[in-house]
Design an enzyme around this catalytic site. Structure first.
Site: not given
Length: 622
Positions: A188-190
């Site tokens: 998700w972060d990426t």
């Protein structure tokens, strides 16, 4: 007067009963050192925990109005829990960091103020930029650096560290991105960072002091490979898919066929292929067309049974015409755009709603795939079980070809050299392996469809819990759900299944008659190979690369035939071309007659069905 909340800090928590209270206290203390009282909140995003974390979070929220507890009954995944909490947050600056406090909290003010007062849309800490220390063991550091290198290479990111759990966002910027973010776990972060850069948002990356705390919840095998698949998925979505339209699809498909033909000339003599086709028995080719025609009324009967199960009745003759028109569309347009034409025809002429029309098409396609795979697998497994290696090699070496003495001689030389038997055994072992896999997959899907238990989701979740695995599970579930629509009625399932077997058996017999037209001796072994080759060729056509699967069918058919029989490549290609041409000409003729009979414009039908498909897809996402 209560001050408006400016900053919302979300703490994603999964089974954090030992640390969550201390983490919340430190977070509140740190925020209070640089933010006015009442201007911040701390949200515990409790992600379907099975320990005491929910009780502790609820108690803290009751004791301190700066703390909120956002609960989920089921596991959403790290990214899913963050999104769920961010949508409920009140602040204009949205922040999150990992509850283990691996990043030194002295950086929190810099993180928050980068967005709150300095005007950045996104801010993220980095363990890989020079300037601060990041004490990372090799088992974490090496995979992390490899992952970030791949992200920069494939996704064109300018950042060094995408997975540091220490980020802040402008509320409007983040919410505008979340509709396109598909992952709900560790990637998700990426994905957020990559899409933020693609959207032109101002992203700041700054070095932080970081030290691991406790055991990581990342599974280095499952999650690293899962995130690798997510890189590929995101690359396709942001770099490839936006550039693909109908014109590009047609050009790419045409280029593939052209390149395949050019490559073919390097190991096949076009003149030899044409010579074989000229020598074919035209009477038997015509007979092949007649055999193939007999499958079409069966298609209409099968479609009648499927629609009847969905609550709609129609006559088989009309439905046969509708199928002719839709398959003609597939001959003309790439990416199987003709498939959905049938939904338009049955709606326009029989008032079957689009959702039911698309559902019936999906059910038919599922039974087609299951039947083709089962036929291919069952035939090859049967040959492998009933024939000894010597019998298999004898069959491979013993087929007599019209004008094929050279191929027979080559086979004899291989046998004499001791190579032919091994080659035959290897080919049959590979084919049998594929056959077993096809039969098992078919049986599992059918049993799953007949059962109320969700075997698919349970099996996939054991292998991976990332969003891509969840997407795959969803596709398989829809696949089995389509079968279940008919499988719930034993009589309907038996009728549709038996008709499907008959339809595709006739498809194979058409190819068998074409083989006879080329003077090939039809041994029992060759009949089995024909079943396998036609089935594999039809499975290759599932890839929507060229109109009607031109080139895909011929290539797959020829590879199987050449690999398992002494037929030369030129002869195998010639048979495949004529077989496919016979089937396409019958389809085209039937489509033209049906369009005239039902007064349907193919171009109008394709446009209308495509618009309806987009509406249906949008409705399915709501």
């Amino acid at each position: 007067m209560t001050r408006a909340v400016e900053v919302s800090v979300v703490l994603p928590a999964y089974n954090e009963e030992d640390t969550i209270e201390r983490t919340v206290d430190i977070t509140l203390e740190t925020l209070a050192t640089f933010l006015p009282a009442g201007s911040f909140e701390v949200i515990v995003a409790e992600d379907g925990c099975d320990d005491r974390t929910p009780e502790i979070a609820s108690r803290m929220a009751e004791a301190d109005d700066r703390v909120r507890h956002v609960h989920s009954d089921e596991r959403l995944g790290r990214g899913g829990a963050l999104e769920y909490a961010f949508h409920q947050a009140r602040g204009e600056t949205l922040v999150y960091f990992d509850t283990d406090l691996a990043t030194d909290m002295r950086h929190l003010e810099e993180l928050v103020e980068s967005v709150r007062t300095e005007g950045y849309d996104v801010a993220t800490g980095s363990r890989l930029l020079p300037g601060e220390a990041a004490d990372r063991p090799a088992k974490r550091d090496i995979p992390s650096k490899g992952f970030n290198t791949l992200v920069r290479l494939f996704l064109r990111s300018d950042l060094q560290d995408h997975q540091c759990g220490f980020k802040a966002f402008d509320r409007d910027a983040l919410l505008s991105l979340l509709d396109d973010v598909e992952d709900d776990h560790w990637f998700w972060d990426t994905e957020v960072l990559v899409r933020a850069q693609r959207a032109g948002y101002d992203v700041r990356e700054f070095p932080v002091e970081w030290a691991p705390k406790g055991d990581s919840k990342v599974d280095l095998v499952r999650d690293v490979f899962g995130m690798g698949s997510q890189i590929v998925r995101t690359w396709w979505q942001v770099a490839v898919s936006p550039r693909i339209d109908r014109r590009v699809s047609i050009a790419a498909g045409t280029l593939l066929v052209f390149v395949a033909l050019l490559l073919m000339t390097t190991y096949l003599d076009p003149g030899e292929v044409w010579g074989y086709m000229q020598d074919a028995d035209l009477a038997l080719v015509a007979l092949a067309a007649v055999v193939y025609v007999t499958s079409w009324p069966l298609r209409g009967l099968r479609y009648r049974d499927i629609l009847s199960k969905l609550g709609y009745r129609s006559d088989p003759a009309f439905l046969t015409g509708a199928i002719f028109i839709s398959q003609t569309g597939n001959l003309v347009f790439p990416a199987r755009l003709g498939d959905a034409v049938r939904a338009y025809v049955v709606k326009a002429r029989r008032s079957v709603p689009y959702p039911s029309g698309f559902a019936s098409l999906a059910i038919e396609r599922v039974f087609d795939l299951l039947t083709i795979a089962f036929l291919a697998g069952a035939v090859v497994v049967g040959m492998a079980i009933t024939m000894s290696p010597a019998e298999i090699q004898s069959a491979i070496g013993g087929a007599e070809l019209a004008g094929g003495q050279e191929a027979a001689g080559q086979t004899a030389m291989l046998v004499a050299a001791g190579v032919g038997v091994a080659a035959g055994q290897t080919a049959m072992l590979v084919a049998a392996g594929v056959g077993v896999a096809a039969v098992l997959a078919t049986v599992v899907i059918v049993l799953s469809a007949r059962s109320e238990r969700n075997y698919v989701r349970a099996t996939v979740s054991r292998l991976s819990s990332d969003a891509y695995a969840d997407y795959v599970a969803g596709v398989i579930e829809r696949f089995t759900g389509d079968v279940q629509t008919v499988a719930s009625d034993r009589r309907a399932f038996a009728l549709v299944g038996a008709t499907s077997l008959l339809i595709w058996t006739i498809d194979v017999l058409t190819a068998v008659v074409v083989l006879a037209a080329f003077g090939v001796e039809l041994t029992p072994f060759l009949l089995g190979v024909a079943f396998f080759a036609v089935s594999v060729g039809n499975l290759a056509k599932v890839l929507p690369l060229t109109p009607a699967g031109l080139g895909l069918y011929e290539g797959a058919f020829a590879i199987i035939v050449v690999g398992l029989t002494p037929l030369g490549g030129a002869l195998a290609i010639s048979v495949a071309i004529v077989d496919h041409a016979v089937k396409n000409l019958v389809t085209l003729a039937g489509g033209l007659v049906s369009m005239a009979w039902l007064n349907v414009s193919l171009t109008t039908a394709v446009e209308e069905s495509r618009d309806a498909s987009e509406v249906e897809a949008a409705a399915g996402q709501d």
